[in-house]
Write a protein that holds these residues in place. Structure first.
Motif, PDB file in Angstrom:
ATOM      1  N   VAL A   1      45.390  39.165  35.285  1.00  0.00           N
ATOM      2  CA  VAL A   1      44.730  38.450  36.369  1.00  0.00           C
ATOM      3  C   VAL A   1      44.113  39.468  37.313  1.00  0.00           C
ATOM      4  O   VAL A   1      44.762  40.433  37.711  1.00  0.00           O
ATOM      5  CB  VAL A   1      45.690  37.479  37.105  1.00  0.00           C
ATOM      6  CG1 VAL A   1      46.833  38.204  37.752  1.00  0.00           C
ATOM      7  CG2 VAL A   1      44.943  36.622  38.099  1.00  0.00           C
ATOM      8  N   PHE A   2      42.841  39.292  37.610  1.00  0.00           N
ATOM      9  CA  PHE A   2      42.131  40.173  38.520  1.00  0.00           C
ATOM     10  C   PHE A   2      42.369  39.688  39.941  1.00  0.00           C
ATOM     11  O   PHE A   2      42.167  38.507  40.247  1.00  0.00           O
ATOM     12  CB  PHE A   2      40.633  40.188  38.188  1.00  0.00           C
ATOM     13  CG  PHE A   2      40.362  40.932  36.910  1.00  0.00           C
ATOM     14  CD1 PHE A   2      40.034  42.276  36.937  1.00  0.00           C
ATOM     15  CD2 PHE A   2      40.477  40.295  35.691  1.00  0.00           C
ATOM     16  CE1 PHE A   2      39.819  42.973  35.750  1.00  0.00           C
ATOM     17  CE2 PHE A   2      40.261  40.982  34.508  1.00  0.00           C
ATOM     18  CZ  PHE A   2      39.931  42.329  34.539  1.00  0.00           C
ATOM     19  N   LEU A   3      42.820  40.617  40.787  1.00  0.00           N
ATOM     20  CA  LEU A   3      43.150  40.299  42.172  1.00  0.00           C
ATOM     21  C   LEU A   3      42.443  41.266  43.107  1.00  0.00           C
ATOM     22  O   LEU A   3      42.045  42.357  42.716  1.00  0.00           O
ATOM     23  CB  LEU A   3      44.665  40.377  42.402  1.00  0.00           C
ATOM     24  CG  LEU A   3      45.527  39.404  41.603  1.00  0.00           C
ATOM     25  CD1 LEU A   3      46.999  39.672  41.858  1.00  0.00           C
ATOM     26  CD2 LEU A   3      45.178  37.961  41.953  1.00  0.00           C
TER      27      LEU A   3
ATOM     28  N   PRO B   1      40.820  35.187  42.184  1.00  0.00           N
ATOM     29  CA  PRO B   1      41.501  35.540  40.940  1.00  0.00           C
ATOM     30  C   PRO B   1      40.744  35.044  39.705  1.00  0.00           C
ATOM     31  O   PRO B   1      40.154  33.980  39.717  1.00  0.00           O
ATOM     32  CB  PRO B   1      42.839  34.816  41.067  1.00  0.00           C
ATOM     33  CG  PRO B   1      42.534  33.597  41.881  1.00  0.00           C
ATOM     34  CD  PRO B   1      41.447  34.020  42.829  1.00  0.00           C
ATOM     35  N   HIS B   2      40.787  35.850  38.673  1.00  0.00           N
ATOM     36  CA  HIS B   2      40.204  35.515  37.373  1.00  0.00           C
ATOM     37  C   HIS B   2      41.259  35.892  36.339  1.00  0.00           C
ATOM     38  O   HIS B   2      41.659  37.057  36.279  1.00  0.00           O
ATOM     39  CB  HIS B   2      38.919  36.307  37.154  1.00  0.00           C
ATOM     40  CG  HIS B   2      38.053  35.787  36.059  1.00  0.00           C
ATOM     41  ND1 HIS B   2      36.691  35.928  36.076  1.00  0.00           N
ATOM     42  CD2 HIS B   2      38.331  35.134  34.912  1.00  0.00           C
ATOM     43  CE1 HIS B   2      36.165  35.392  34.979  1.00  0.00           C
ATOM     44  NE2 HIS B   2      37.154  34.904  34.259  1.00  0.00           N
TER      45      HIS B   2
ATOM     46  N   CYS C   1      41.053  34.088  48.787  1.00  0.00           N
ATOM     47  CA  CYS C   1      41.262  33.249  47.596  1.00  0.00           C
ATOM     48  C   CYS C   1      42.311  33.879  46.695  1.00  0.00           C
ATOM     49  O   CYS C   1      43.223  33.208  46.205  1.00  0.00           O
ATOM     50  CB  CYS C   1      39.959  33.079  46.825  1.00  0.00           C
ATOM     51  SG  CYS C   1      38.573  32.539  47.833  1.00  0.00           S
ATOM     52  N   SER C   2      42.172  35.163  46.487  1.00  0.00           N
ATOM     53  CA  SER C   2      43.127  35.907  45.668  1.00  0.00           C
ATOM     54  C   SER C   2      44.515  35.848  46.294  1.00  0.00           C
ATOM     55  O   SER C   2      45.498  35.541  45.621  1.00  0.00           O
ATOM     56  CB  SER C   2      42.643  37.360  45.551  1.00  0.00           C
ATOM     57  OG  SER C   2      43.508  38.136  44.790  1.00  0.00           O
TER      58      SER C   2
ATOM     59  N   LEU D   1      37.124  30.533  40.627  1.00  0.00           N
ATOM     60  CA  LEU D   1      36.640  30.360  41.993  1.00  0.00           C
ATOM     61  C   LEU D   1      37.287  31.414  42.875  1.00  0.00           C
ATOM     62  O   LEU D   1      38.491  31.602  42.831  1.00  0.00           O
ATOM     63  CB  LEU D   1      36.997  28.964  42.503  1.00  0.00           C
ATOM     64  CG  LEU D   1      36.427  27.808  41.696  1.00  0.00           C
ATOM     65  CD1 LEU D   1      37.064  26.496  42.111  1.00  0.00           C
ATOM     66  CD2 LEU D   1      34.924  27.745  41.861  1.00  0.00           C
ATOM     67  N   GLY D   2      36.517  32.087  43.665  1.00  0.00           N
ATOM     68  CA  GLY D   2      37.069  33.112  44.542  1.00  0.00           C
ATOM     69  C   GLY D   2      35.998  34.094  44.943  1.00  0.00           C
ATOM     70  O   GLY D   2      34.803  33.807  44.887  1.00  0.00           O
TER      71      GLY D   2
END
Length: 178
Positions: A46-48, A121-122, A54-55, A172-173
């Motif tokens: 997960v990308f933070l 986050p992605h 949002c993250s 979304l972020g």
């Protein structure tokens, strides 16, 4: 001639399949981190971001998912790729966040570029090296307002030996700054 075009197309398709593996250092402990590990049932990346609200709103949910699914053999790794966030600032943020899994600093956004991660986050879920889920943790930029739990549902389905129903969902972020 047609066979040549088909073979060339197949070659380019196979060449474009990226094997996702990397080694890095945990941002906080500076211990080496390798992804994926052979014993994992599944792997979550997960990308933070250290400054994206949002993250940050999703960090408690991600910690809870780790608590639930790491017991079932899933590994979790956060990746920090934002080039506009200093290492010191990021360390301070992730120290306060107290995530129970490593946060790898992606200093040149190579991991983000390889996976084509867009926002924080992605999330990505891998099973046996194959991406089985890619997208948002849920359907909201603010975790408190979410209705659909994409990542949770994907992990539950994998745990039950099922195919992931929603394999791709909009992230979304905040945009990852490269």
């Amino acid at each position: 001639m047609k066979i040549g075009i088909v073979l060339l197309s197949l070659f380019y398709a196979l060449a474009s399949i990226a094997v996702v593996s990397f080694q890095g250092k945990d941002l906080l402990t500076e211990k080496p981190v390798s992804f994926p590990t052979a014993q994992a049932k599944g792997s979550v990346i997960v990308f933070l971001s250290a400054k994206c609200p949002c993250s940050a709103s999703h960090e408690p949910k991600l910690a809870a998912l780790y608590q639930e699914f790491s017991k079932q053999g899933f590994e979790f790794i956060a990746v920090h790729s934002n080039q506009d966030e200093s290492v010191e600032f990021s360390k301070e943020h992730f120290k306060k966040a107290a995530l129970p899994f490593p946060v790898v600093h992606d200093s040149e956004a190579k991991i983000a570029n390889q996976l084509k991660a867009l926002k924080t986050p992605h999330a990505y879920v891998f099973v046996k090296g194959e991406v089985v889920f890619e997208g948002g943790v849920d359907d909201s930029a603010n975790a408190a307002h979410s209705k659909e739990q994409y990542l949770t549902n994907a992990l539950r389905e994998i745990s039950l030996g099922k195919k992931v129903t929603v394999a791709q969902a909009r992230a979304l972020g905040c945009v990852i700054k490269r």
